[in-house]
Write a protein that holds these residues in place. Structure first.
Motif, short mmCIF file in Angstrom:
data_model
loop_
_atom_site.label_atom_id
_atom_site.label_comp_id
_atom_site.label_asym_id
_atom_site.label_seq_id
_atom_site.Cartn_x
_atom_site.Cartn_y
_atom_site.Cartn_z
N THR A 35 0.80 -1.23 0.00
CA THR A 35 0.00 0.00 0.00
C THR A 35 0.83 1.27 0.00
OG1 THR A 35 -0.18 -0.10 2.42
CG2 THR A 35 -1.95 -1.13 1.14
N GLY A 36 2.12 1.18 0.29
CA GLY A 36 2.95 2.37 0.27
C GLY A 36 4.36 2.08 0.74
N SER A 37 5.30 2.94 0.36
CA SER A 37 6.68 2.79 0.80
C SER A 37 7.31 4.16 0.99
CB SER A 37 7.49 1.96 -0.20
OG SER A 37 7.63 2.64 -1.43
N TRP A 38 8.36 4.18 1.82
CA TRP A 38 9.08 5.41 2.12
C TRP A 38 10.57 5.13 2.08
CZ3 TRP A 38 12.58 6.11 6.09
CH2 TRP A 38 13.02 7.44 6.34
N TRP A 187 14.44 2.50 4.88
CA TRP A 187 13.28 2.28 4.00
C TRP A 187 12.18 1.58 4.79
CZ3 TRP A 187 11.03 -2.36 2.38
CH2 TRP A 187 10.24 -2.31 1.22
N SER A 188 10.94 1.89 4.44
CA SER A 188 9.80 1.24 5.11
C SER A 188 8.67 1.05 4.11
CB SER A 188 9.31 2.09 6.29
OG SER A 188 8.23 1.46 6.95
N ALA A 189 7.97 -0.07 4.20
CA ALA A 189 6.84 -0.35 3.32
C ALA A 189 5.70 -0.94 4.13
CB ALA A 189 7.25 -1.29 2.19
N GLN A 190 4.48 -0.60 3.72
CA GLN A 190 3.29 -1.12 4.38
C GLN A 190 2.50 -1.98 3.38
OE1 GLN A 190 3.99 2.41 4.45
NE2 GLN A 190 5.25 1.80 6.19
N SER A 191 1.90 -3.02 3.88
CA SER A 191 1.09 -3.90 3.04
C SER A 191 -0.04 -4.47 3.86
CB SER A 191 1.96 -5.04 2.47
OG SER A 191 2.54 -5.79 3.53
N HIS A 192 -1.03 -5.04 3.16
CA HIS A 192 -2.12 -5.70 3.89
C HIS A 192 -2.56 -6.96 3.16
CE1 HIS A 192 -5.38 -4.60 1.12
NE2 HIS A 192 -4.90 -3.37 1.09
#
Length: 227
Positions: A35-38, A187-192
């Motif tokens: 859903t997104g990454s930084w 780095w960071s990423a979100q998922s579901h």
């Protein structure tokens, strides 16, 4: 109706926070999405090629399987990868896990340049109503068409299914990449994962999405593998 269970969000705390990821091994989902990454602005031009993958969970089987999936995705791209369970296996000595300073010291001594963590950070239960279903079949003559009793007895339980309530589970995960040298979030990423039913394949999909995004964000440089 939704109910949500929140988990603490930490960035490599003094001691590793143990978050249960057992659902990844025992459950697959109908959809797993990033859903997104930084990416840290300070990470420009820096790539990593010797990575430790760490699933933050007290469930040994879940830890082993999740780390193996991440490791496989990295190895397929020519990136050196090691499961954390091979470096610091579970001892059961403390519930909090091993001292993070010792872990960092051990990784630095072996020339690892990054650690990739996986954690379950949120969980949501959604209750929904599945409406009744009235089916239709094309008219075809069979023996049960001969009288009302046979026709009704055969078709009634097939054509009508009553509505019912069901619960869906939505799991929110976070993957973080930390530089081993300075202990900084790179780095960071979100998922579901939505509507779990058997989740073995979800762990593989999560690994694929995560490593693809790392490559897209230029934090790893996939190598052409020789056959």
């Amino acid at each position: 109706m939704r109910t949500r269970k929140n988990f603490a969000h930490h960035k490599l705390p003094p001691t590793l926070t143990i978050v249960s990821l057992a659902f990844i091994v025992y459950a697959c989902v109908s959809s797993t999405q990033l859903t997104g990454s930084w990416k840290s602005p300070e990470a420009t031009g820096k790539t990593y090629n010797n990575i430790v993958v760490a699933a933050l969970t007290e469930n040994i089987l879940a830890r082993q399987e999740v780390e193996k999936d991440m490791q496989n995705q990295l190895l397929q791209r020519g990136i050196k990868a090691t499961k954390s369970i091979d470096i610091f296996p579970p001892t059961g000595a403390t519930k909090e896990g091993p001292d993070v300073n010792l872990l960092l010291e051990k990784m630095r001594g072996a020339d690892y340049d990054a650690v990739l963590t996986v954690a379950l950070v949120d969980e949501e239960t959604e209750t929904r109503y599945v409406p009744s279903n009235v089916g239709y079949r094309p008219v075809t003559y069979f023996s049960w068409y001969g009288n009302f009793r046979r026709y009704y007895t055969y078709w009634q339980p097939i054509l009508y299914e009553p509505g019912y309530y069901t619960e869906d589970k939505i799991y929110y995960l976070e993957t973080n990449l930390y530089g081993v040298e300075n202990d900084a979030l790179v780095w960071s990423a979100q998922s579901h994962s939505h509507s779990p039913s058997s989740m073995r394949k979800a762990a593989e999909k999560l690994a694929e999405l995560t490593i693809n995004q790392l490559a897209k964000d230029n934090l790893i440089q996939p190598q052409i593998m020789q056959e």
